[in-house]
Design a protein around this motif. Structure first.
Motif: not given
Length: 325
Positions: A172-197
């Motif tokens: 898998i291209p390394s650039l796509f891995w960077m999407v996962i690298f950004v998306a996982v903490p972004a999901y936790v921040f937006l949907h699972l943290s008070r700051f996202g709320r």
């Protein structure tokens, strides 16, 4: 109303269920496009084309995630394309000056943080509309980048840096891995943290959020800093991929990021959005562009299709808002 009440009341379970259903619909659309293009052309399913498609969509996807944080607060960031071009110049300039790679990367990301902080300062302290302050930054950063390079480009000779974007990991291209690298903490921040709320609360009703104990100013700072930092990160990836710093690169990418976010279900009116939706929206656009190129469709039609998608989705978003009143 307390802060705890806000945390419990924003993004309730039914809305999250609708978001997941919409995400599955987008995923189905993306798979349908891949299947149709696979039948329409023999070149689509080749490893080289799939790899190129993932690389093409990856940078737009990261921009779309950052843009989503801002749009959820009922704002907009028109500068992200210019930030990408400007930061590609900065990292190329630093590397050409002999700055160690790790320090050049950190300094470039720090510039993204500063740009986002400047946007939030203009909105919070100066009372400027997000459209105006980010539009001003768009034009200014292009000009500053051209001044630094004297209207030219800066070549990057650091092979460790340039080889990264061309490498694969587990096929898998390394650039796509960077999407996962950004998306996982972004999901936790937006949907699972008070700051996202808090982002959702500010986008829903800024004054009500303030009265409920949410630090609205800090939330706006956070949203715009995240957006610009994502853009600076994409600037690093773009510089790595093309091997140069060029202030005119990524022109129009801000519109691609907004389109990806909107197609992914983010409401331009604020308070509605997700992380997975914009990611899928970005790869839907990348697939449309890739398929159009393979089918030799005029590039102008690609823009028309993107525009029609935005019109339809925003229209249905308005219908949804009217029905919820």
């Amino acid at each position: 109303m307390s802060v705890e009440t806000v945390e419990g009341s924003v993004a309730p379970a039914p809305k999250r269920g609708v978001s997941i259903l919409f995400g599955l619909t987008l995923l189905g659309l993306l798979l349908a496009l891949w299947l149709a293009l696979g039948l329409a052309t023999n070149a689509f399913w080749t490893p080289n084309n799939i790899s190129n498609l993932l690389r093409q969509g990856a940078m737009t996807a990261i921009l779309a995630v950052g843009q989503t944080f801002v749009i959820i607060t009922a704002g907009i960031d028109l500068s992200v394309g210019a930030v990408v071009g400007f930061t590609s110049v900065i990292v190329a300039w630093l590397l050409a000056a002999g700055v160690p790679l790790w320090l050049a990367i950190v300094a470039t990301l720090a510039i993204g943080v500063l740009i986002g902080g400047f946007h939030a300062f203009g909105i919070v302290r100066m009372g400027l509309p997000p459209f105006i302050i980010t539009l001003a930054t768009l034009t200014s950063l292009r000009g500053i980048g051209l001044l630094i390079t004297n209207g030219s480009t800066i070549s990057i000779t650091n092979e460790a840096f340039t080889n990264f974007s061309r490498a694969d990991f587990l096929g898998i291209p390394s650039l796509f891995w960077m999407v996962i690298f950004v998306a996982v903490p972004a999901y936790v921040f937006l949907h699972l943290s008070r700051f996202g709320r808090y982002l959702f609360a500010v986008g829903s009703n800024r004054e009500a959020a303030r009265l409920s104990g949410v630090n609205v100013d800090r939330t706006i700072y956070l949203a715009y800093i995240l957006s610009s930092t994502c853009a600076a990160f994409v600037g690093l990836l773009l510089a790595s991929r093309i091997g140069i710093g060029n202030a005119t690169q990524a022109e129009g990418w801000e519109l691609q990021a907004i389109a990806s976010s909107v197609i992914g279900g983010t409401s331009l009116f604020g308070a509605v959005g997700s992380v997975h939706g914009p990611l899928l929206g970005a790869f839907i656009l990348a697939t449309i562009n890739n398929g159009a190129n393979l089918l030799n469709v005029n590039s102008f039609w690609q823009r028309i299709i993107t525009g029609l998608l935005i019109i339809v989705i925003v229209y249905f978003d308005q219908l949804r808002r009217r029905g919820s009143r």
